[in-house]
Scaffold this motif. Structure first.
Motif, PDB file in Angstrom:
ATOM      1  N   ASP A   1      -7.029   5.744   0.830  1.00 41.42           N
ATOM      2  CA  ASP A   1      -6.897   4.815  -0.285  1.00 41.42           C
ATOM      3  C   ASP A   1      -5.796   5.313  -1.216  1.00 41.42           C
ATOM      4  O   ASP A   1      -5.888   6.403  -1.783  1.00 41.42           O
ATOM      5  CB  ASP A   1      -8.221   4.719  -1.042  1.00 41.42           C
ATOM      6  CG  ASP A   1      -8.239   3.566  -2.044  1.00 41.42           C
ATOM      7  OD1 ASP A   1      -7.150   3.146  -2.493  1.00 41.42           O
ATOM      8  OD2 ASP A   1      -9.341   3.107  -2.392  1.00 41.42           O
ATOM      9  N   THR A   2      -4.738   4.526  -1.379  1.00 40.92           N
ATOM     10  CA  THR A   2      -3.588   4.922  -2.200  1.00 40.92           C
ATOM     11  C   THR A   2      -3.666   4.385  -3.625  1.00 40.92           C
ATOM     12  O   THR A   2      -2.722   4.569  -4.401  1.00 40.92           O
ATOM     13  CB  THR A   2      -2.273   4.427  -1.553  1.00 40.92           C
ATOM     14  OG1 THR A   2      -2.206   2.993  -1.653  1.00 40.92           O
ATOM     15  CG2 THR A   2      -2.184   4.836  -0.101  1.00 40.92           C
ATOM     16  N   SER A   3      -4.774   3.743  -3.986  1.00 46.66           N
ATOM     17  CA  SER A   3      -4.847   3.025  -5.266  1.00 46.66           C
ATOM     18  C   SER A   3      -4.509   3.904  -6.456  1.00 46.66           C
ATOM     19  O   SER A   3      -3.775   3.489  -7.363  1.00 46.66           O
ATOM     20  CB  SER A   3      -6.244   2.430  -5.464  1.00 46.66           C
ATOM     21  OG  SER A   3      -6.582   1.556  -4.425  1.00 46.66           O
TER      22      SER A   3
ATOM     23  N   THR B   1       0.818  -1.219   0.000  1.00 45.96           N
ATOM     24  CA  THR B   1       0.000   0.000   0.000  1.00 45.96           C
ATOM     25  C   THR B   1       0.848   1.263   0.000  1.00 45.96           C
ATOM     26  O   THR B   1       0.314   2.367  -0.132  1.00 45.96           O
ATOM     27  CB  THR B   1      -0.949   0.022   1.211  1.00 45.96           C
ATOM     28  OG1 THR B   1      -0.189  -0.135   2.410  1.00 45.96           O
ATOM     29  CG2 THR B   1      -1.994  -1.085   1.104  1.00 45.96           C
TER      30      THR B   1
ATOM     31  N   CYS C   1      -5.597  -0.095  -0.390  1.00 47.22           N
ATOM     32  CA  CYS C   1      -5.373  -0.160  -1.832  1.00 47.22           C
ATOM     33  C   CYS C   1      -6.213  -1.300  -2.396  1.00 47.22           C
ATOM     34  O   CYS C   1      -6.483  -2.297  -1.705  1.00 47.22           O
ATOM     35  CB  CYS C   1      -3.889  -0.400  -2.131  1.00 47.22           C
ATOM     36  SG  CYS C   1      -3.434  -0.228  -3.861  1.00 47.22           S
TER      37      CYS C   1
END
Length: 525
Positions: A145-147, A11, A101
């Motif tokens: 959220d690091t996506s 992540t 993620c």
């Protein structure tokens, strides 16, 4: 409090933790790296040789040792805080953020990575299974959220998640023990924040006519008096025109009347002009007094009060007489900015733009998200970030012999424009004009990509900062440039961004710089 990053592998905890530590000048600790260094083995080898339970005991032991610390960024292993014992051990005393993620994105990130003992196949199904197991543990923390965000953008999101009222101390110029303390309401309780106060015999407050009438000044004075400290207040005229040797002499007279000794403290309360002059008096009276600065403008909080540059204008040239004298303490109170007009906030934001384009693309992205200049009043983390970024450079290069010159972006041209206008153009507005001219010079010289120039121009427009000036006498601009401290013979050293967040220093012939000014600053002869 520490900032602890938890979350599943892949992540971005380590990458983001390092960036976060750099932005806020906080030590960074990666628990996996510490364990590997102490054991002399990789995490994969520890699992293979001793099993998962042994590794978890090493994690728990490490967190017990780290528990007593403060002001650090700690990236944990993905399973560390899933253990309820670790959760109880630290979570009541730290600021914990879980990075999330999408499973498919995690799988892609891990596909090329080695040494993942719990997930050798990096399959989406296995990732989803482990996420379900840890869902309750991860779900108990604030999350990001690091996506689809860059690491710099995630750091910005974490900055916004931090409580803006929480004290945040940054140590800089370690040999002199200077600290920057950021906290809402701090200006009224300065005496409580000064560790060295017990040895201080007297305090001389230097402020200006504008600030002296603000309500917090009475509160500040009382905070010293209740601790039995004698306080005198010296009031100077407001504005750049007051920053002269004549004003400094008047302050020396105040020092003499107060019979200050080597245990006395100068406390500068005001904008950049006051901070510059208070620092110069502290540096030179009795060959050096204790110094505390309480900057009351955004420009001073992110720039003028940090780094130890002190001085006055002389012979029509800005800051040509001065010294390096870092304050023992800088007390930054975002609440005092609320009374500032929009133009004063824009002046300060120009310095934040400068720092971002030189050092941190994530800070630039944060500025781009501000709905108006006044929105910075609700984004104290931007002030912290800008302060820490400047502090990091100052600590590495306190006397501006190398990389600290990055902070001169916009100032070579800006100082000349400011002085040539008779200071009708404010410092921040002049720096904004200077950044445009110097970045266009960078593009024309092949140092800067055009996308960076476009991004700069768009941001300045959004913040209401100028890209050119009204009519200014070109001969006056050239005279002031000729006296600039960054001139060496017929060449100037200028700081420009190669790309957003990536600044560099270049040497340019004087005539080439003059040509760029003529083309991009509205002037008359």
């Amino acid at each position: 409090m520490d900032i602890i990053l938890t979350g599943f592998m892949g992540t971005g905890k380590s990458t983001i933790g390092r960036l976060l530590g750099e932005r806020y000048a906080m030590p960074f600790i990666d628990t996996d790296e510490v364990i590997e260094n102490e054991c002399g083995k990789s995490i994969e080898q520890i699992f293979s040789d001793h099993g998962e339970q042994h590794f978890r005991s090493l994690e728990r032991s490490l967190m017990q040792r780290l528990r007593a610390g403060d002001g650090r960024v700690i990236a944990t292993g993905g399973g560390l805080l899933a253990d309820s014992r670790n959760h109880t051990l630290i979570c009541d005393h730290q600021h914990v953020i879980c990075l999330r993620c999408e499973p498919a994105q995690i799988a892609r990130r891990l596909a090329a990575a080695d040494g993942r003992p719990l997930l050798p196949s990096s399959s989406v199904a296995e990732i989803e299974r482990l996420l379900r197991v840890r869902a309750s543990a991860y779900g108990s923390f604030a999350s990001i959220d690091t996506s689809h965000l860059s690491p710099e953008e995630v750091v910005g999101e974490i900055g916004q998640a931090l409580d803006p009222g929480r004290a945040f101390t940054i140590t800089t110029h370690r040999s002199l023990g200077s600290t920057i303390h950021v906290e809402r309401g701090a200006i009224g309780t300065i005496a409580e924040h000064l560790d060295a106060l017990e040895g201080v015999s007297q305090v001389l407050v230097v402020t200006d006519e504008t600030v002296s009438h603000l309500p917090f000044m009475a509160q500040l004075r009382r905070s010293f008096q209740v601790r039995g400290k004698e306080v005198r207040i010296a009031i100077v005229h407001s504005g750049e025109s007051a920053k002269t040797l004549e004003t400094i002499v008047s302050l020396y007279r105040e020092c003499a009347r107060a019979a200050l000794d080597r245990q006395s403290m100068i406390l500068g309360v005001g904008g950049g002009v006051v901070c510059d002059m208070a620092g110069f008096v502290a540096a030179t009276y009795l060959r050096g007094l204790l110094l505390t600065l309480a900057p009351t403008t955004l420009l001073a909080q992110v720039d003028a009060a940090i780094g130890g540059k002190t001085g006055v204008d002389f012979g029509g040239t800005k800051n040509v007489v001065g010294s390096f004298w870092p304050a023992d303490s800088v007390i930054v109170d975002p609440d005092v900015l609320g009374t500032l007009p929009d133009d004063a906030l824009r002046d300060g934001l120009a310095e934040v733009v400068k720092i971002g384009f030189m050092q941190d693309a994530g800070l630039v992205a944060a500025l781009e998200r501000l709905s108006s200049p006044r929105a910075v009043l609700d984004a104290a983390w931007v002030i912290r970030a800008a302060s820490a970024l400047k502090s990091t450079l100052v600590q590495r290069d306190p006397f501006e012999r190398d990389e600290r010159m990055l902070l001169n972006f916009g100032h070579t041209v800006g100082h000349a424009v400011e002085a040539a206008s008779g200071y009708r153009v404010s410092h921040g507005h002049a720096v904004s004009i200077g950044m445009v001219v110097e970045t266009k010079l960078g593009v024309a010289s092949g140092w800067t990509d055009t996308a960076t120039l476009t991004r700069l121009l768009t941001l300045l427009d959004g913040l209401g900062l100028p890209k050119s000036s009204g009519e200014i006498d070109m001969e006056s601009v050239m005279r002031h440039l000729a006296r600039d401290k960054k001139r060496s013979g017929e060449r100037y050293r200028v700081a420009v961004p190669r790309s957003t967040g990536n600044g560099a220093i270049f040497s340019v012939p004087a005539d080439r710089l003059f040509q760029e000014i003529e083309q991009n600053v509205s002037t008359r002869r």
